[in-house]
Write an enzyme that holds these catalytic residues in place. Structure first.
Site, PDB file in Angstrom:
ATOM      1  N   LYS A 209       2.209  61.086  50.408  1.00 58.47           N
ATOM      2  CA  LYS A 209       0.925  61.680  50.815  1.00 58.47           C
ATOM      3  C   LYS A 209       0.207  60.688  51.710  1.00 58.47           C
ATOM      4  O   LYS A 209      -0.309  59.679  51.247  1.00 58.47           O
ATOM      5  CB  LYS A 209       0.061  62.024  49.607  1.00 58.47           C
ATOM      6  CG  LYS A 209      -1.173  62.822  49.995  1.00 58.47           C
ATOM      7  CD  LYS A 209      -2.022  63.189  48.798  1.00 58.47           C
ATOM      8  CE  LYS A 209      -3.109  64.170  49.203  1.00 58.47           C
ATOM      9  NZ  LYS A 209      -3.877  63.763  50.375  1.00 58.47           N
ATOM     10  N   ARG A 214      -5.029  65.830  58.980  1.00 60.28           N
ATOM     11  CA  ARG A 214      -4.062  66.921  59.161  1.00 60.28           C
ATOM     12  C   ARG A 214      -4.120  67.430  60.601  1.00 60.28           C
ATOM     13  O   ARG A 214      -5.199  67.657  61.155  1.00 60.28           O
ATOM     14  CB  ARG A 214      -4.413  68.045  58.187  1.00 60.28           C
ATOM     15  CG  ARG A 214      -3.402  69.184  58.104  1.00 60.28           C
ATOM     16  CD  ARG A 214      -2.281  68.852  57.170  1.00 60.28           C
ATOM     17  NE  ARG A 214      -1.404  70.003  56.927  1.00 60.28           N
ATOM     18  CZ  ARG A 214      -1.487  70.786  55.861  1.00 60.28           C
ATOM     19  NH1 ARG A 214      -2.414  70.567  54.951  1.00 60.28           N
ATOM     20  NH2 ARG A 214      -0.647  71.784  55.701  1.00 60.28           N
ATOM     21  N   GLU A 261       0.439  64.909  59.905  1.00 54.46           N
ATOM     22  CA  GLU A 261      -0.781  64.106  59.780  1.00 54.46           C
ATOM     23  C   GLU A 261      -0.740  62.977  60.794  1.00 54.46           C
ATOM     24  O   GLU A 261       0.326  62.432  61.105  1.00 54.46           O
ATOM     25  CB  GLU A 261      -0.914  63.513  58.364  1.00 54.46           C
ATOM     26  CG  GLU A 261      -1.143  64.555  57.300  1.00 54.46           C
ATOM     27  CD  GLU A 261      -2.071  64.073  56.200  1.00 54.46           C
ATOM     28  OE1 GLU A 261      -2.689  62.992  56.357  1.00 54.46           O
ATOM     29  OE2 GLU A 261      -2.188  64.780  55.192  1.00 54.46           O
ATOM     30  N   LYS A 376      -0.328  68.027  44.665  1.00 51.15           N
ATOM     31  CA  LYS A 376      -0.588  66.629  45.028  1.00 51.15           C
ATOM     32  C   LYS A 376      -0.871  65.826  43.767  1.00 51.15           C
ATOM     33  O   LYS A 376      -1.606  66.265  42.880  1.00 51.15           O
ATOM     34  CB  LYS A 376      -1.744  66.513  46.024  1.00 51.15           C
ATOM     35  CG  LYS A 376      -3.060  67.122  45.602  1.00 51.15           C
ATOM     36  CD  LYS A 376      -4.069  67.016  46.732  1.00 51.15           C
ATOM     37  CE  LYS A 376      -5.375  67.736  46.375  1.00 51.15           C
ATOM     38  NZ  LYS A 376      -6.349  67.699  47.486  1.00 51.15           N
TER      39      LYS A 376
END
Length: 677
Positions: A209, A214, A261, A376
């Site tokens: 992550k 984004r 990202e 997540k």
């Protein structure tokens, strides 16, 4: 479209103003300022009325009272839409005033009320895109999710209708449109690794992550466009450094849509830098860093929509069609854990490297725009503040909505012996029933200072941003409340060495303590330095599964407010065990705005049953001083988040998933993992 003869697209565009991405650069109080001048009425009177919670109603009330409103509306949909379009180009007060002056020349009271609500992106009629669009065609909403093109949906529905009743029986589909952003697929937080594995029965990808921003990249031959999470074009300064490398990475594709990202990478450590460092001013502070694009999904390739393919196939296509460029364009790091132990090992590794966490995805999952079917897991999901503090009531703020005109948020603080002053730590409104709020109005003497810096007493050290409506008459004689929160944090808005508490709530009244024996600044500092973090120990079976990792969850305390036998204690209402189940009183004492969400009425019902006060007027987050939480979707404007933090730094802007998490644990959980930022 039945007997309606107007422009159906414009009708739905205004009806679904929550979906309208136009930005109106005028705040709630700015509108009131403009209108008070045009109506020839008192600005202060309008602002006082606004405290009751609804800009549209305030505008209508004073417009009608001025005698300037018309009896019958003559505006067409196109005229309203054109006026709104012009308003997006205004930035100064005089421009706003000129625009409203033009509008009210032909407006009724209801016209003005509705235009204020449209500017606020919320008509407050409890209808979202899902329910409005299925009235056109059963598949219209799903087609809209994929295409994000309202006009195309309306046109297709009209064509089906023209062909007769059979049109509704034919499946409506609308392909992805290049250069039109797709609503991103999202992830929901989870605080146990076991449950994460259970959610992926087909196997999983565990992706790093990245704590970046984004982006969605569209390529049409030699033309490139990049969109943000909010479906807006990415600011040029954020993408400029990597843009020249994009054509080199996608040489084999003529048309493509990618999800990823963008973030800064430290060239010394080869690790990502924190979220927010891409800002035009912050980025220059990192001399040993480069902008890097990490790509984790592919949605469209050479004319073919890939949303319906399993993730494992999309990943293979992605790897075949993207050529990584070291330090600039990379594919996301993916692991394939097969069980809890392997997922634990991956999670431990990323935590040890100070990486934010993992996003876990079912390998057979399709790409579902705007749906939260990814998971997540972050280190912060397992943290919580175990210490409580005994704070002094220093002041109070007016509430809004059904608590308008009442003190319902309280300023809490500690005593600083060195300076002989009382310093602020947090604002709290959690833990109070409506009856308690009424009792607190006379529970201790207060002095009204109306957020006026000149009236602030010398004993109180308080930043201008947090000046209350009332201060206590004597801080040495006011109640001491025990406060618990999610964690200690640093806040530039508070004066107790900038130490504050996230997610504070009242546990009980401490009648056994006074200002001398309450938590001191010195002790507060020691608690902050200690961390105040609780970690739940795992049982023996969990230890055996992986002795290097403890599955840690937040220590959940109920919102039951303990009472003492004294008169002061009666200001905090008792709750029975029966009240503490099925969501009852879970949200007690909160002042909540529900803003731009699907199933708005359902969420409001849950909050109301849980004891929350519902604030009737959202103002895009600007200048609502006494709201504790705003529930909204992550895909909304960042303008909301920024505005809230300017006007009310202690207000939490969270996703609707926070409500689900609270209900699951039957108590308030930390908003930390659900914050919209």
């Amino acid at each position: 479209m039945g007997s309606f003869e107007g422009d159906v697209y414009l009708l739905f565009r205004l009806l679904l103003c929550k979906e309208d991405k136009r930005v109106f650069r005028v705040r709630e109080k700015g509108i009131v300022k403009c209108l008070s001048g045009l109506f020839g009425c008192s600005l202060q009177e309008m602002l006082t009325d606004l405290e009751q919670g609804d800009l549209g109603e305030t505008a209508k009330k004073f417009f009608v009272a001025s005698g300037l409103s018309k009896q019958k509306s003559t505006y067409t949909l196109k005229e309203v839409d054109d006026w709104l379009e012009e308003l997006t180009n205004t930035t100064r007060d005089d421009q706003h005033t000129a625009a409203f002056k033009t509008f009210i020349e032909r407006a009724t009271g209801d016209d003005l009320k509705l235009i204020c609500k449209i500017i606020d992106h919320d008509l407050k009629i409890s209808i979202g895109a899902r329910y409005a669009l299925v009235a056109l065609h059963p598949d219209a909403f799903n087609a809209y999710k994929n295409s994000n093109n309202l006009k195309a949906i309306i046109e297709k529905a009209k064509n089906y209708e023209l062909k007769g009743d059979g049109g509704l029986k034919r499946k409506m589909s609308l392909s992805v449109n290049l250069m039109t952003p797709i609503k991103p697929m999202l992830a929901r937080p989870n605080n146990t690794l076991e449950h994460t594995v259970q959610r992926c029965p087909n196997g999983m990808f565990a992706e790093i992550k990245y704590d970046g921003e984004r982006v969605q990249i569209h390529k049409n031959n030699d033309e490139y466009k990049t969109y943000s999470r909010n479906l807006k074009p990415v600011a040029p300064h954020k993408i400029a450094e990597v843009q020249q490398y994009i054509p080199q990475a996608f040489t084999g594709a003529t048309t493509i849509i990618l999800d990823g990202e963008i973030l800064l990478m430290d060239t010394n450590t080869n690790l990502p830098l924190p979220f927010g460092t891409l800002g035009i001013h912050k980025k220059t502070a990192f001399t040993n860093a480069t902008v890097c694009l990490f790509i984790f999904d592919i949605l469209y390739l050479n004319g073919e929509m890939l949303l319906g393919l399993p993730l494992c196939e999309r990943r293979k296509i992605l790897e075949e069609n993207v050529k990584p460029i070291p330090g600039r364009i990379a594919l996301s790091e993916v692991h394939r854990p097969k069980n809890v132990a392997e997922l634990t090992a991956v999670f431990n590794k990323v935590v040890s490297e100070n990486i934010e966490g993992l996003v876990v995805k079912d390998i057979h999952g399709t790409y579902e725009p705007n749906m939260r079917h990814w998971i997540k897991i972050k280190k912060e999901h397992f943290d919580g503040m175990c210490d409580t503090v005994d704070l002094i009531v220093l002041g109070a703020y007016y509430g809004t909505g059904n608590k308008g005109g009442l003190m319902s948020i309280f300023l809490m603080g500690v005593y600083d012996e060195k300076e002989d002053r009382f310093k602020t730590v947090c604002k709290v409104g959690n833990g109070f029933t409506d009856k308690t709020i009424q009792e607190l109005q006379t529970a201790f003497p207060v002095v009204k200072i109306e957020k006026n810096e000149a009236k602030c007493p010398s004993w109180l050290s308080c930043k201008k941003m947090l000046l209350p409506d009332f201060v206590v008459k004597n801080p040495r004689e006011t109640p001491i409340w025990e406060i618990k929160g999610a964690e200690f944090t640093i806040s530039k808005f508070h004066t107790a060495d900038s130490i504050s508490i996230r997610f504070p709530r009242v546990i009980k009244v401490r009648d056994d303590k006074d200002w001398k024996t309450a938590t001191s600044l010195k002790y507060l500092r020691s608690l902050y330095e200690k961390g105040g973090i609780n970690r739940k120990k795992v049982d023996d079976e969990e230890e055996e599964e992986n002795d290097e990792f403890n599955t840690i969850q937040p220590k959940m305390n109920s919102l039951k407010i303990n009472t003492q036998t004294s008169q002061k204690s009666n200001t905090i209402a008792k709750k029975s065990k029966e009240d503490e189940v099925d969501g009852k009183d879970v949200f007690l004492g909160l002042n909540v705005i529900v803003y731009k969400v699907e199933n708005e009425e359902r969420l409001k019902g849950i909050l109301k049953r849980g004891g929350a006060g519902l604030v009737d007027e959202d103002d895009e987050g600007f200048s609502i001083k006494n709201v504790t939480h705003i529930i909204t979707e992550e895909t909304n404007e960042k303008q909301l988040y920024n505005g809230v933090k300017q006007e009310n730094p202690n207000c939490c802007v969270v996703s609707p998933l926070w409500i689900d998490a609270c209900l699951k644990h039957n108590c308030l959980v930390s908003e930390r993992n659900f914050l919209i930022s």
